[in-house]
Design an enzyme around this catalytic site. Structure first.
Site, PDB file in Angstrom:
ATOM      1  N   ASP A   4      -2.047  -0.556   5.869  1.00  0.00           N
ATOM      2  CA  ASP A   4      -2.291   0.072   7.174  1.00  0.00           C
ATOM      3  C   ASP A   4      -3.758   0.299   7.501  1.00  0.00           C
ATOM      4  OD1 ASP A   4      -2.451   2.228   5.133  1.00  0.00           O
ATOM      5  OD2 ASP A   4      -2.788   3.480   6.907  1.00  0.00           O
ATOM      6  N   ASP A  32       0.859  -1.177   0.000  1.00  0.00           N
ATOM      7  CA  ASP A  32       0.000   0.000   0.000  1.00  0.00           C
ATOM      8  C   ASP A  32       0.903   1.238   0.000  1.00  0.00           C
ATOM      9  OD1 ASP A  32      -2.370   1.637   0.472  1.00  0.00           O
ATOM     10  OD2 ASP A  32      -1.688   1.758   2.545  1.00  0.00           O
ATOM     11  N   ASP A  77      -0.274   5.127   0.939  1.00  0.00           N
ATOM     12  CA  ASP A  77      -0.539   6.088   2.019  1.00  0.00           C
ATOM     13  C   ASP A  77      -0.672   5.386   3.367  1.00  0.00           C
ATOM     14  OD1 ASP A  77      -1.278   8.848   0.566  1.00  0.00           O
ATOM     15  OD2 ASP A  77      -2.064   7.172  -0.610  1.00  0.00           O
TER      16      ASP A  77
END
Length: 260
Positions: free
Chosen positions: A204, A29, A31
């Site tokens: 996240d 991922d 961001d």
């Protein structure tokens, strides 16, 4: 089905051992994972050190490194320019394969919702619309008091089977149903040089849980970037993007590290 559990904090240096570059297919991922989240999505940009690190790590894993994001692929490219990597954008709605071939998401499904979304945000100072073309995101980082209202409104826009809502960190998205970061990773995993390797998914957010489940379902490795040990599908945890980048630097230097 993989159940949520408390993830184990991965000791320093262990990412290279549980997911060695010589044998792994990496799905990262952007961001909150490789880069810290910023109030304005357009302000996110990778620095030269991270770009160089990803280039080195991609070479170490034979090119089996992909970026998997809720952003459009063109926006991912802006962040990491001039580096271009295989990618799944818009939560799996569009994919760029290692040979450069691409699938594209049609913006038609969300077209009717666009004016309603803009009007809703305009009437509530602090809300921010991010138009991704084939997906629409409503950020409420500056108005956390509106979290429930934002979710309820976005759910009201789902007026046909091909639409779905995707909650995230201080954001809710309207997107095409049937796509997720898991479907994006799966499409890439079926192609060389990803095929046959150990799937390692790192993210996240709530949007990454499907990716964690995908990797775990293949007997691979899943890592959540989080300060707390809140329950997640991911097996492991690393505290921050800074710590994760340090782990990647160690992994790039340990291409042939064995599995534990």
């Amino acid at each position: 089905m993989v159940e949520a559990r408390v993830p184990a904090l991965l000791p320093q240096g262990d990412f290279a051992r549980v997911a060695p570059p010589g044998r792994s297919a990496y799905f990262f991922d952007v961001d909150g994972t490789l880069l810290n989240i910023r109030p304005r999505p357009e302000d996110v940009r990778a620095d030269g050190a991270l770009i160089a690190l990803l280039k080195t790590l991609s070479a170490a894993c034979g090119g089996a490194l992909a970026l998997v994001s809720g952003r459009a692929i063109d926006d991912v490219d802006r962040i990491f320019a001039p580096l271009v990597l295989p990618a799944a954008g818009l939560h799996g709605g569009e994919i760029r394969f290692p040979d450069g071939a691409r699938t594209h998401a049609s913006p038609g499904a969300v077209e009717a919702a666009r004016p309603r979304l803009r009007a809703f945000a305009a009437a509530r100072p602090g809300l921010r619309v991010e138009d991704k073309g084939a997906a629409l995101a409503l950020h409420y980082r500056q108005r956390p008091d509106l979290a429930a209202d934002v979710l309820a409104f976005m759910e009201s826009l789902v007026d046909r089977p091909e639409l779905a809502v995707q909650p995230g960190k201080m954001v809710v998205e309207l997107k095409r149903a049937g796509f997720s970061k898991a479907t994006g990773a799966a499409a890439l995993m079926a192609a060389a040089p990803f095929a046959g390797r150990l799937a390692a998914f790192v993210g996240d957010d709530l949007t990454d849980e499907a990716g964690f489940a995908f990797a775990e379902g293949l007997g691979g490795v899943s890592v959540r970037i989080a300060e707390t040990d809140a329950p997640t599908v991911a097996r492991f945890r690393i505290a921050s993007p800074e710590d994760f980048r340090a782990e990647l630097a160690r992994a790039a230097a340990l291409k042939d590290a064995p599995l534990r």
